[in-house]
Design a protein around this motif. Structure first.
Motif, PDB file in Angstrom:
ATOM      1  N   SER A   1       0.578   3.774  -4.041  1.00 43.93           N
ATOM      2  CA  SER A   1       0.119   5.117  -4.380  1.00 43.93           C
ATOM      3  C   SER A   1       1.143   5.855  -5.236  1.00 43.93           C
ATOM      4  CB  SER A   1      -0.185   5.907  -3.102  1.00 43.93           C
ATOM      5  OG  SER A   1       0.965   6.010  -2.286  1.00 43.93           O
TER       6      SER A   1
ATOM      7  N   GLN B   1     -12.063   6.542  -7.149  1.00 41.30           N
ATOM      8  CA  GLN B   1     -12.921   7.725  -7.055  1.00 41.30           C
ATOM      9  C   GLN B   1     -12.254   8.939  -7.695  1.00 41.30           C
ATOM     10  OE1 GLN B   1     -13.851   8.158  -2.899  1.00 41.30           O
ATOM     11  NE2 GLN B   1     -14.994   6.221  -2.789  1.00 41.30           N
TER      12      GLN B   1
ATOM     13  N   ALA C   1       0.824  -1.217   0.000  1.00 44.40           N
ATOM     14  CA  ALA C   1       0.000   0.000   0.000  1.00 44.40           C
ATOM     15  C   ALA C   1       0.855   1.261   0.000  1.00 44.40           C
ATOM     16  CB  ALA C   1      -0.938  -0.005   1.205  1.00 44.40           C
TER      17      ALA C   1
ATOM     18  N   ASP D   1      -3.563  -1.922   3.798  1.00 46.09           N
ATOM     19  CA  ASP D   1      -4.618  -1.031   3.297  1.00 46.09           C
ATOM     20  C   ASP D   1      -4.695  -0.986   1.775  1.00 46.09           C
ATOM     21  OD1 ASP D   1      -5.336  -0.315   5.881  1.00 46.09           O
ATOM     22  OD2 ASP D   1      -3.889   1.347   5.946  1.00 46.09           O
ATOM     23  N   THR D   2      -4.184  -1.994   1.087  1.00 50.26           N
ATOM     24  CA  THR D   2      -4.205  -1.991  -0.376  1.00 50.26           C
ATOM     25  C   THR D   2      -5.605  -1.767  -0.949  1.00 50.26           C
ATOM     26  OG1 THR D   2      -2.197  -3.324  -0.619  1.00 50.26           O
ATOM     27  CG2 THR D   2      -3.772  -3.399  -2.426  1.00 50.26           C
ATOM     28  N   PRO D   3      -6.651  -2.462  -0.479  1.00 48.03           N
ATOM     29  CA  PRO D   3      -7.983  -2.229  -1.061  1.00 48.03           C
ATOM     30  C   PRO D   3      -8.451  -0.783  -0.932  1.00 48.03           C
ATOM     31  CG  PRO D   3      -7.971  -4.248   0.228  1.00 48.03           C
ATOM     32  CD  PRO D   3      -6.679  -3.550   0.523  1.00 48.03           C
ATOM     33  N   SER D   4      -8.216  -0.160   0.217  1.00 51.22           N
ATOM     34  CA  SER D   4      -8.680   1.216   0.411  1.00 51.22           C
ATOM     35  C   SER D   4      -7.884   2.188  -0.448  1.00 51.22           C
ATOM     36  CB  SER D   4      -8.586   1.609   1.891  1.00 51.22           C
ATOM     37  OG  SER D   4      -7.254   1.555   2.351  1.00 51.22           O
ATOM     38  N   VAL D   5      -6.591   1.927  -0.655  1.00 51.58           N
ATOM     39  CA  VAL D   5      -5.791   2.777  -1.543  1.00 51.58           C
ATOM     40  C   VAL D   5      -6.371   2.753  -2.950  1.00 51.58           C
ATOM     41  CG1 VAL D   5      -3.545   3.032  -2.675  1.00 51.58           C
ATOM     42  CG2 VAL D   5      -3.651   2.593  -0.220  1.00 51.58           C
TER      43      VAL D   5
ATOM     44  N   ASP E   1      -4.408  -7.745  -6.116  1.00 48.31           N
ATOM     45  CA  ASP E   1      -4.039  -7.848  -4.706  1.00 48.31           C
ATOM     46  C   ASP E   1      -3.792  -9.316  -4.385  1.00 48.31           C
ATOM     47  OD1 ASP E   1      -3.907  -7.960  -1.964  1.00 48.31           O
ATOM     48  OD2 ASP E   1      -5.677  -6.711  -1.620  1.00 48.31           O
TER      49      ASP E   1
ATOM     50  N   ARG F   1      -9.469   1.951  -3.823  1.00 46.29           N
ATOM     51  CA  ARG F   1     -10.791   2.589  -3.829  1.00 46.29           C
ATOM     52  C   ARG F   1     -10.675   4.108  -3.911  1.00 46.29           C
ATOM     53  NH1 ARG F   1     -12.223  -1.510  -0.065  1.00 46.29           N
ATOM     54  NH2 ARG F   1     -11.704  -0.117   1.666  1.00 46.29           N
ATOM     55  N   ASP F   2      -9.733   4.672  -3.167  1.00 49.35           N
ATOM     56  CA  ASP F   2      -9.539   6.123  -3.198  1.00 49.35           C
ATOM     57  C   ASP F   2      -9.159   6.595  -4.596  1.00 49.35           C
ATOM     58  OD1 ASP F   2     -10.141   6.241  -0.522  1.00 49.35           O
ATOM     59  OD2 ASP F   2      -8.051   6.347   0.150  1.00 49.35           O
TER      60      ASP F   2
ATOM     61  N   TYR G   1      -9.801  -3.513  -9.723  1.00 51.16           N
ATOM     62  CA  TYR G   1      -9.184  -4.209  -8.589  1.00 51.16           C
ATOM     63  C   TYR G   1      -9.654  -5.662  -8.586  1.00 51.16           C
ATOM     64  CZ  TYR G   1      -8.453  -5.634  -3.698  1.00 51.16           C
ATOM     65  OH  TYR G   1      -8.082  -6.294  -2.552  1.00 51.16           O
TER      66      TYR G   1
END
Length: 337
Positions: free
Chosen positions: A18, A57, A14, A47-51, A41, A53-54, A67
């Motif tokens: 980025s 968006q 993660a 926190d790879t999934p949330s990175v 993944d 997702r951000d 993903y």
């Protein structure tokens, strides 16, 4: 359908992911090029999934960002996961510590269009060190996916073992689907384990042996982050041991089953010859020279590679048979009421 897919395989990356996505976000790709980014993944716990997702968006309506999750760890499985989902004719692979130049996507796509017989082609990979590497490191630098083979593109000859790095590698989807088996011999780097390293050579060997060209394209440039831990003696020797031990299955790919008993003694004699010559030339440097220790480990491990895999196969067979016998002979502990 996209013309070009960028696939990033990551495991607990993660922090770096980025940075890679930012490089891709600012690509100067041709306006006519339809391309996408795919993150696979490989069973991360960070926190790879949330990175992702951000960024999905933030990129809405600009660059498609997909993903996918691959539970079975190993770079070879992560890449096969990508092949099950993407449909672009050209697929560029990046690791989560590979930072492409601002023209990498466009350069990769254009090269594939100009060379329709290229089943795969690799980038120039420039290192970014957190600390200075040991003296003489360039002799083994390619084992860490550091590739600088001149400023002119060329086709890799049929010489065994000399192929592009998987970092920054582009593969023609048609060639992969036609010639790369669904089940790899080597799973690739998994978590921090190097035991099954060699998945890049395996994939490219199948493609080249099927008659496709494999190229070096120096206009495609990426930077590869090399943390301090990866240039420590313990890690480098471990890496060389893994590469050497896995040479046997990679060598056998290019030979038919009936040929293998005949070529195996030739490989063994050549490995022994190279080991003896190395000891004769460098015996004074073996004590205290990290790179010499790495090269000696590589040569020794290559020599014993067949024995290593034979014993591993026998051990696995023994566990399988033993487990089957245990299940057959185990008493039934069901309670009778």
């Amino acid at each position: 359908m996209a013309d070009f897919s960028v696939v990033i395989c990551t495991y607990n990356g993660a922090g770096n992911l980025s940075l890679v996505l930012e490089r891709l976000r600012h690509q100067q790709a041709p306006a006519s090029l339809s391309w996408e980014v795919v993150v696979v993944d490989n069973n991360s716990t960070d926190d790879t999934p949330s990175v992702v997702r951000d960024y999905q968006q933030a990129w809405a309506g600009v660059i498609p960002l997909h993903y996918y999750f691959e539970r079975q760890q190993g770079l070879a499985y992560a890449r096969r996961c990508a092949l099950r989902h993407v449909t672009a004719p050209l697929i560029g692979f990046l690791d989560d510590d590979n930072f492409p130049s601002e023209t990498w996507v466009g350069d990769a796509w254009q090269f594939g269009c100009q060379h329709p017989r290229a089943g795969a082609y690799g980038s120039e990979v420039q290192p970014v060190y957190d600390a200075p590497p040991p003296e003489g490191f360039r002799r083994i630098a390619s084992l860490l996916a550091i590739i600088n083979r001149g400023d002119q593109p060329f086709v890799y000859a049929a010489r065994p073992g000399v192929l592009p790095s998987g970092a920054g590698m582009v593969v023609r989807r048609e060639a992969w689907l036609a010639h790369v088996p669904k089940q790899p011999k080597l799973a690739g780097v998994s978590d921090r384990s190097l035991k099954a390293k060699g998945e890049d050579v395996e994939t490219l060997s199948y493609i080249r042996d099927a008659g496709w060209e494999v190229w070096h394209n120096p206009t495609m440039k990426i930077q590869h982050h090399i943390p301090t831990e990866r240039i420590q003696p313990a890690y480098l020797i471990k890496l060389c041991r893994s590469v050497g031990l896995n040479r046997f299955p990679l060598r056998m790919i290019r030979h038919r089953p009936w040929q293998r008993p005949f070529v195996l003694p030739l490989y063994a004699l050549n490995d022994l010859r190279r080991l003896v010559l190395y000891l004769m030339r460098h015996y004074r440097s073996l004590s205290g020279d990290v790179i010499c220790a790495c090269e000696l480990t590589l040569l020794t491990s290559s020599l014993i590679s067949p024995l290593y895999h034979w014993f591993s196969d026998l051990s696995m067979l023994g566990r399988t048979v033993g487990g089957a016998l245990f299940q057959r002979q185990a008493p039934d502990h069901k309670t009778v009421l």
